[in-house]
Motif scaffolding. Structure first.
Motif, PDB file in Angstrom:
ATOM      1  N   LEU A 133       0.824  -1.198   0.000  1.00  0.00           N
ATOM      2  CA  LEU A 133       0.000   0.000   0.000  1.00  0.00           C
ATOM      3  C   LEU A 133       0.863   1.256   0.000  1.00  0.00           C
ATOM      4  O   LEU A 133       2.038   1.218   0.356  1.00  0.00           O
ATOM      5  CB  LEU A 133      -0.925   0.001   1.222  1.00  0.00           C
ATOM      6  N   GLN A 134       0.244   2.371  -0.398  1.00  0.00           N
ATOM      7  CA  GLN A 134       0.867   3.703  -0.409  1.00  0.00           C
ATOM      8  C   GLN A 134       2.216   3.704  -1.140  1.00  0.00           C
ATOM      9  O   GLN A 134       3.260   3.981  -0.553  1.00  0.00           O
ATOM     10  CB  GLN A 134       1.040   4.211   1.019  1.00  0.00           C
ATOM     11  N   VAL A 136       5.245   5.074  -3.415  1.00  0.00           N
ATOM     12  CA  VAL A 136       5.853   6.363  -3.745  1.00  0.00           C
ATOM     13  C   VAL A 136       6.924   6.106  -4.799  1.00  0.00           C
ATOM     14  O   VAL A 136       7.895   5.385  -4.551  1.00  0.00           O
ATOM     15  CB  VAL A 136       6.466   7.035  -2.506  1.00  0.00           C
ATOM     16  N   PHE A 145       7.932   1.544  -0.430  1.00  0.00           N
ATOM     17  CA  PHE A 145       6.791   1.173   0.395  1.00  0.00           C
ATOM     18  C   PHE A 145       7.240   1.184   1.842  1.00  0.00           C
ATOM     19  O   PHE A 145       7.959   0.286   2.277  1.00  0.00           O
ATOM     20  CB  PHE A 145       6.269  -0.218   0.033  1.00  0.00           C
ATOM     21  N   ASP A 146       6.849   2.195   2.560  1.00  0.00           N
ATOM     22  CA  ASP A 146       7.175   2.280   3.984  1.00  0.00           C
ATOM     23  C   ASP A 146       8.679   2.116   4.188  1.00  0.00           C
ATOM     24  O   ASP A 146       9.447   3.019   3.873  1.00  0.00           O
ATOM     25  CB  ASP A 146       6.376   1.229   4.760  1.00  0.00           C
ATOM     26  N   ALA A 187      -1.279   6.308  -6.188  1.00  0.00           N
ATOM     27  CA  ALA A 187      -1.354   5.790  -4.816  1.00  0.00           C
ATOM     28  C   ALA A 187      -2.204   4.533  -4.712  1.00  0.00           C
ATOM     29  O   ALA A 187      -2.744   4.212  -3.640  1.00  0.00           O
ATOM     30  CB  ALA A 187      -1.870   6.864  -3.861  1.00  0.00           C
ATOM     31  N   ARG A 188      -2.350   3.785  -5.809  1.00  0.00           N
ATOM     32  CA  ARG A 188      -3.112   2.543  -5.761  1.00  0.00           C
ATOM     33  C   ARG A 188      -2.276   1.413  -5.163  1.00  0.00           C
ATOM     34  O   ARG A 188      -1.041   1.465  -5.159  1.00  0.00           O
ATOM     35  CB  ARG A 188      -3.581   2.145  -7.166  1.00  0.00           C
ATOM     36  N   ASP A 271       7.071  14.139  -0.032  1.00  0.00           N
ATOM     37  CA  ASP A 271       7.382  12.912   0.682  1.00  0.00           C
ATOM     38  C   ASP A 271       7.440  13.103   2.177  1.00  0.00           C
ATOM     39  O   ASP A 271       7.352  12.131   2.939  1.00  0.00           O
ATOM     40  CB  ASP A 271       8.726  12.329   0.208  1.00  0.00           C
TER      41      ASP A 271
END
Length: 277
Positions: A133-134, A136, A145-146, A187-188, A271
Motif C-alpha cells: 500500500l501507499q 511512492v 513502500f514504507d 497511490a493505488r 514525501d
C-alpha cells in the motif's frame, strides 16, 4: 428274634452279591480296553546314534559320468556325504546370540534428529502475491513502500536525474518519467511477487496494478529500458519507432498549460509527513 436274624443275613448276602457283580463287570471292561488298545510308550531316539538324513542336493556325483545324474551313489559315498552334510549344517545354538549386548540395553535412550523430508513441499505450493500500500515512485521503475524499496523486474534502474537531448535542447527526461509513473500509480495498491528471501533494503520483483504489468507499461511508453534477453524488447523497439518517452521530444508544451513537473524540492516536500495540527 430268629426271624430278624434271617432277614438281616439275607440283606447282607444280597449286598455282597451286588458288590461282586459290579467288581466282575469292572474287571471285564478293563481287560477289554487293555486288549483293544495296548499302552503306547513314546520313546525318544538318541540323536547321537541316529544317522542324519542326506538331502539329494548334498549327494556328490561324478560330472564326467554321463549317467551320473541317474545312478544312485554307493554306500561309501553316501556315508561320506552324510558326514560332510552333518559337519557343514550342524551348528551350536547359544541363547545369548539372540539377545542384545549389555552395553546396548543398559544405556539410556537418546533422541535423534528427524530425517529430512524426501522432497521440499514448499516449492510445489504457489506463493501468494504481496499487496503493498501507499506506493511512492522514486524513479521510473523504483518504488518505495514504507521501509522497503522495490525495483521492478526485467527493466534497468532509471535515475531521476537523467537528461535527454532532442531538437538540440536538453530536457530532464528522468523527472518527466517519474512524474508519468506517479500519475499512473495514483497511490493505488501494488501486487508484487516478492521472493521468499526478499529481506534486503532493495528488493527486485514483478508487480502489477489493476492487473497491468508495471514494467511492461513503462517500456511500452518509452520510460524504461528492458534488460537484454527480456520479453519486453519488442515493446521497447515499438516505443523507439514511435518516438515516445526517452526516444522522443520533450512532452511538455510550454505554449499551453505546463505539464505538472516535480522538481527535487517539490518531491522532497511531498514525501515529508504532514505536521501535526
Amino acid at each position: 428274634m430268629r426271624q430278624q436274624l434271617i432277614t438281616l443275613a439275607g440283606g447282607i448276602a444280597a449286598l455282597a452279591l451286588y458288590t461282586g457283580i459290579l467288581y466282575a463287570g469292572a474287571a471285564t471292561i478293563r481287560d477289554r480296553e487293555s486288549s483293544a488298545s495296548p499302552d503306547f510308550v513314546l520313546e525318544t531316539p538318541d540323536m547321537g546314534e541316529a544317522e542324519p538324513s542326506v538331502a539329494p542336493e548334498d549327494v556328490p556325483f561324478d560330472m564326467s559320468d554321463p549317467q551320473g545324474a541317474d545312478t544312485a551313489p554307493d554306500a561309501g559315498s553316501q556315508g561320506k556325504s552324510s558326514s560332510h552334510a552333518t559337519e557343514t549344517t550342524a551348528r551350536a545354538i547359544e541363547p545369548q546370540q539372540f539377545g542384545l549386548p549389555d552395553e546396548v540395553t543398559t544405556k539410556p535412550l537418546e533422541r535423534i534428529e528427524p530425517r529430512k523430508p524426501l522432497s521440499d513441499t514448499s516449492k510445489d505450493k504457489p506463493q501468494a502475491p504481496t499487496i503493498l500500500l501507499q506506493p511512492v515512485a522514486l524513479a521510473a521503475g523504483l518504488i518505495r513502500f514504507d521501509k522497503m524499496t522495490l525495483q521492478l523486474d526485467s527493466i534497468e534502474p532509471e535515475a531521476a536525474e537523467r537528461t535527454c537531448e532532442s531538437g538540440g535542447k536538453s530536457w530532464p527526461c528522468g523527472m518527466v518519467a517519474r512524474t508519468a509513473f506517479r500519475n499512473f500509480l495514483r497511490a493505488r495498491a501494488v501486487s508484487c511477487d516478492i521472493p521468499g528471501d526478499g529481506t534486503g533494503d532493495t528488493v527486485t520483483a514483478h508487480c502489477t496494478v489493476g492487473g497491468q504489468d508495471l514494467a511492461a507499461w513503462l517500456v511500452a511508453n518509452g520510460w524504461a529500458t528492458p534488460l537484454a534477453g527480456s520479453a519486453l524488447e519488442e515493446q521497447a523497439e515499438a516505443a523507439r519507432k514511435a518516438k515516445v518517452g526517452f526516444y522522443g521530444d520533450d512532452p511538455r508544451d510550454f505554449r499551453q498549460t505546463p505539464m505538472p513537473f516535480d522538481d527535487p524540492s517539490a518531491a522532497a516536500t511531498m514525501d515529508e509527513p504532514a505536521p501535526d495540527l
